[in-house]
Design a protein around this motif. Structure first.
Motif, PDB file in Angstrom:
ATOM      1  N   LEU A 172       0.834  -1.083  -0.397  1.00  0.00           N
ATOM      2  CA  LEU A 172      -0.185   0.277   0.126  1.00  0.00           C
ATOM      3  C   LEU A 172       0.664   0.774   0.081  1.00  0.00           C
ATOM      4  CD1 LEU A 172      -3.040  -0.777   2.595  1.00  0.00           C
ATOM      5  CD2 LEU A 172      -2.961  -0.870  -0.126  1.00  0.00           C
ATOM      6  N   ARG A 173       2.591   1.381   1.014  1.00  0.00           N
ATOM      7  CA  ARG A 173       2.346   2.181   1.004  1.00  0.00           C
ATOM      8  C   ARG A 173       4.044   2.405  -1.069  1.00  0.00           C
ATOM      9  NH1 ARG A 173       8.044   3.426   3.332  1.00  0.00           N
ATOM     10  NH2 ARG A 173       7.952   5.019   4.153  1.00  0.00           N
ATOM     11  N   ALA A 174       3.501   1.463  -1.366  1.00  0.00           N
ATOM     12  CA  ALA A 174       4.938   1.675  -2.625  1.00  0.00           C
ATOM     13  C   ALA A 174       3.571   2.073  -3.550  1.00  0.00           C
ATOM     14  CB  ALA A 174       5.257   0.082  -2.435  1.00  0.00           C
ATOM     15  N   ARG A 175       1.920   2.392  -3.108  1.00  0.00           N
ATOM     16  CA  ARG A 175       1.121   2.694  -4.112  1.00  0.00           C
ATOM     17  C   ARG A 175       1.457   4.613  -4.030  1.00  0.00           C
ATOM     18  NH1 ARG A 175      -2.337  -0.759  -7.722  1.00  0.00           N
ATOM     19  NH2 ARG A 175      -1.632  -2.898  -7.109  1.00  0.00           N
ATOM     20  N   GLY A 176       1.794   4.606  -2.954  1.00  0.00           N
ATOM     21  CA  GLY A 176       1.327   5.844  -1.719  1.00  0.00           C
ATOM     22  C   GLY A 176       0.368   5.884  -1.331  1.00  0.00           C
ATOM     23  N   TRP A 177      -0.497   4.801  -0.937  1.00  0.00           N
ATOM     24  CA  TRP A 177      -1.796   4.721  -0.823  1.00  0.00           C
ATOM     25  C   TRP A 177      -1.895   4.509   1.353  1.00  0.00           C
ATOM     26  CZ3 TRP A 177      -4.742   0.542  -3.345  1.00  0.00           C
ATOM     27  CH2 TRP A 177      -5.186   0.926  -5.061  1.00  0.00           C
ATOM     28  N   LEU A 178      -0.851   4.720   1.386  1.00  0.00           N
ATOM     29  CA  LEU A 178      -0.598   5.165   2.919  1.00  0.00           C
ATOM     30  C   LEU A 178       1.109   5.536   2.748  1.00  0.00           C
ATOM     31  CD1 LEU A 178      -0.921   1.581   5.390  1.00  0.00           C
ATOM     32  CD2 LEU A 178       1.479   2.868   5.612  1.00  0.00           C
ATOM     33  N   GLY A 179       1.179   6.345   4.207  1.00  0.00           N
ATOM     34  CA  GLY A 179       2.180   6.880   4.333  1.00  0.00           C
ATOM     35  C   GLY A 179       2.030   8.141   4.861  1.00  0.00           C
ATOM     36  N   GLN A 180       2.862   9.199   4.806  1.00  0.00           N
ATOM     37  CA  GLN A 180       3.360  10.956   5.671  1.00  0.00           C
ATOM     38  C   GLN A 180       2.852  11.568   4.165  1.00  0.00           C
ATOM     39  OE1 GLN A 180       6.327  10.492   9.163  1.00  0.00           O
ATOM     40  NE2 GLN A 180       7.379  12.421   7.795  1.00  0.00           N
ATOM     41  N   TYR A 181       2.692  12.559   4.763  1.00  0.00           N
ATOM     42  CA  TYR A 181       2.340  13.583   3.729  1.00  0.00           C
ATOM     43  C   TYR A 181       3.901  14.262   3.631  1.00  0.00           C
ATOM     44  CZ  TYR A 181      -2.440  13.166   3.465  1.00  0.00           C
ATOM     45  OH  TYR A 181      -3.719  12.586   3.289  1.00  0.00           O
ATOM     46  N   GLU A 182       4.273  14.773   3.017  1.00  0.00           N
ATOM     47  CA  GLU A 182       5.833  15.855   3.137  1.00  0.00           C
ATOM     48  C   GLU A 182       5.556  17.011   3.014  1.00  0.00           C
ATOM     49  OE1 GLU A 182       8.282  13.538   3.746  1.00  0.00           O
ATOM     50  OE2 GLU A 182       7.300  11.840   3.050  1.00  0.00           O
ATOM     51  N   GLU A 183       4.266  17.886   2.874  1.00  0.00           N
ATOM     52  CA  GLU A 183       4.830  18.787   2.330  1.00  0.00           C
ATOM     53  C   GLU A 183       3.304  19.331   2.877  1.00  0.00           C
ATOM     54  OE1 GLU A 183       4.256  19.716  -2.207  1.00  0.00           O
ATOM     55  OE2 GLU A 183       6.016  19.192  -1.790  1.00  0.00           O
ATOM     56  N   GLY A 184       3.039  20.825   2.803  1.00  0.00           N
ATOM     57  CA  GLY A 184       1.408  21.365   2.934  1.00  0.00           C
ATOM     58  C   GLY A 184       1.636  21.408   4.167  1.00  0.00           C
ATOM     59  N   PRO A 185      -0.064  21.481   4.070  1.00  0.00           N
ATOM     60  CA  PRO A 185       0.132  21.693   6.297  1.00  0.00           C
ATOM     61  C   PRO A 185       0.043  20.626   7.031  1.00  0.00           C
ATOM     62  CG  PRO A 185      -2.124  22.073   5.085  1.00  0.00           C
ATOM     63  CD  PRO A 185      -1.276  22.215   3.619  1.00  0.00           C
ATOM     64  N   LEU A 186      -0.321  19.631   6.490  1.00  0.00           N
ATOM     65  CA  LEU A 186      -0.229  18.268   6.888  1.00  0.00           C
ATOM     66  C   LEU A 186       1.431  17.741   6.930  1.00  0.00           C
ATOM     67  CD1 LEU A 186      -3.872  16.788   6.308  1.00  0.00           C
ATOM     68  CD2 LEU A 186      -2.987  17.342   8.047  1.00  0.00           C
ATOM     69  N   ALA A 187       2.103  18.622   6.714  1.00  0.00           N
ATOM     70  CA  ALA A 187       4.118  18.016   6.342  1.00  0.00           C
ATOM     71  C   ALA A 187       3.899  17.005   7.750  1.00  0.00           C
ATOM     72  CB  ALA A 187       4.741  19.113   6.815  1.00  0.00           C
ATOM     73  N   GLY A 188       4.277  15.718   7.125  1.00  0.00           N
ATOM     74  CA  GLY A 188       4.978  15.392   8.970  1.00  0.00           C
ATOM     75  C   GLY A 188       3.845  14.205   9.625  1.00  0.00           C
ATOM     76  N   VAL A 189       2.280  14.466   9.010  1.00  0.00           N
ATOM     77  CA  VAL A 189       1.604  13.807   8.876  1.00  0.00           C
ATOM     78  C   VAL A 189       0.900  12.153   8.534  1.00  0.00           C
ATOM     79  CG1 VAL A 189      -1.293  13.613   9.440  1.00  0.00           C
ATOM     80  CG2 VAL A 189       0.053  16.097  10.059  1.00  0.00           C
ATOM     81  N   GLY A 190       1.189  11.266   8.780  1.00  0.00           N
ATOM     82  CA  GLY A 190       0.870  10.331   8.055  1.00  0.00           C
ATOM     83  C   GLY A 190      -0.492   9.354   8.055  1.00  0.00           C
ATOM     84  N   PHE A 191      -0.438   9.016   7.409  1.00  0.00           N
ATOM     85  CA  PHE A 191      -2.193   8.359   6.031  1.00  0.00           C
ATOM     86  C   PHE A 191      -2.200   7.354   6.304  1.00  0.00           C
ATOM     87  CE2 PHE A 191      -0.994   8.052   2.350  1.00  0.00           C
ATOM     88  CZ  PHE A 191      -0.125   9.028   1.964  1.00  0.00           C
ATOM     89  N   GLY A 192      -3.057   6.507   6.187  1.00  0.00           N
ATOM     90  CA  GLY A 192      -3.603   4.951   5.828  1.00  0.00           C
ATOM     91  C   GLY A 192      -3.100   4.220   7.143  1.00  0.00           C
ATOM     92  N   ASN A 193      -4.038   3.280   7.346  1.00  0.00           N
ATOM     93  CA  ASN A 193      -3.753   2.283   8.119  1.00  0.00           C
ATOM     94  C   ASN A 193      -3.710   0.816   8.324  1.00  0.00           C
ATOM     95  OD1 ASN A 193      -6.210   2.675   9.201  1.00  0.00           O
ATOM     96  ND2 ASN A 193      -5.806   4.345   9.842  1.00  0.00           N
ATOM     97  N   VAL A 194      -3.591  -0.068   8.292  1.00  0.00           N
ATOM     98  CA  VAL A 194      -4.436  -0.865   8.428  1.00  0.00           C
ATOM     99  C   VAL A 194      -4.128  -2.419   9.310  1.00  0.00           C
ATOM    100  CG1 VAL A 194      -2.419  -1.976   6.355  1.00  0.00           C
ATOM    101  CG2 VAL A 194      -1.563  -2.398   8.374  1.00  0.00           C
ATOM    102  N   SER A 195      -5.293  -3.107   9.458  1.00  0.00           N
ATOM    103  CA  SER A 195      -5.510  -4.365  10.753  1.00  0.00           C
ATOM    104  C   SER A 195      -5.805  -5.588  10.746  1.00  0.00           C
ATOM    105  CB  SER A 195      -6.794  -3.146  11.499  1.00  0.00           C
ATOM    106  OG  SER A 195      -7.869  -3.391  11.197  1.00  0.00           O
ATOM    107  N   VAL A 196      -5.692  -6.245  11.456  1.00  0.00           N
ATOM    108  CA  VAL A 196      -6.095  -7.306  11.338  1.00  0.00           C
ATOM    109  C   VAL A 196      -6.229  -8.140  13.093  1.00  0.00           C
ATOM    110  CG1 VAL A 196      -4.770  -8.916   8.915  1.00  0.00           C
ATOM    111  CG2 VAL A 196      -3.798  -9.140  12.222  1.00  0.00           C
TER     112      VAL A 196
END
Ligand SMILES: [Zn+2]
Length: 219
Positions: free
Chosen positions: A43-67
């Protein structure tokens, strides 16, 4: 990437995670930790999960997985603010041992707090007992394309993320969807947000990839 993600308005009950700190508990998920880590990495390789690098949310992570855990209603979820971590392992996963949907409060064990979107995962597991894996991604193009797709299940525009309202709405929509098939849900009130849930990590991941292909939107 810039973003205009909405934050929950004042007046909502804020998410609270009570962590019993300590080393990661021994793994007892219904799928292996390696499967969770592998799914997350893709998911991270697709850019669907990761961390914003710029803009107002720079440094904020997004996406999560659970089982789901072998012992209901417990489940394992990626920790808060881990989106940017490349070498993700057991240290970055929290075991959710209990939750109170109305109070927007979860209890977990591990090194880190559970993701602030944990309650949405809990609501899905509660609504559909056969679900064992939940993926939450941020995909701007896919989300926008999904808004134009009336057949796609969705939570309401007026429902922001991280609130008991979102958890209830997610459970309501999930309960109406056909059982035995992967569930993909557009979070209309959570910009860029989609959820996939299924009876395996692989099925949930495949459902997102299938949706992206069918809508011609990979990001
Ligand atoms: Zn999100």
């Amino acid at each position: 990437m810039t973003s205009t993600l909405r934050v929950p308005d004042e007046g909502y009950i804020k998410f609270e995670c009570r962590v019993t700190p300590g080393p990661p508990p021994s793994w007892s998920g219904v799928e292996s930790l390696a499967a969770l880590v592998g799914t997350r990495a893709r998911l991270r390789a697709r850019g669907w999960l990761g961390q914003y690098e710029e803009g107002p949310l720079a440094g904020v992570g997004f996406g999560n997985v659970s089982v789901r855990d072998e012992q209901a209603p417990r489940f394992w979820i990626s920790g808060s603010a881990t989106g940017g971590i490349e070498d993700f392992d057991a240290e970055h996963v929290a075991l959710v041992t209990g939750y109170d949907l109305e109070q927007n409060r979860v209890e977990c064990v591990g090194r880190l707090s559970a993701s602030s979107e944990t309650m949405t995962h809990a609501a899905l597991y509660e609504a559909r007992s056969e679900l064992t894996a939940v993926l939450h991604i941020h995909a701007p193009a896919l989300w926008r394309a999904g808004l134009e797709e009336p057949g796609l299940l969705r939570t309401g525009h007026e429902v922001p993320y991280g609130t008991p309202e979102m958890a209830r709405e997610t459970a309501r929509v999930a309960a109406r969807s056909p059982r035995g098939t992967p569930l993909v849900l557009l979070m209309a009130g959570h910009e860029e947000g989609l959820l996939a849930a299924a009876s395996s990590l692989a099925e949930a991941e495949a459902a997102l990839i299938h949706l992206a292909a069918s809508l011609g939107a990979s990001a």
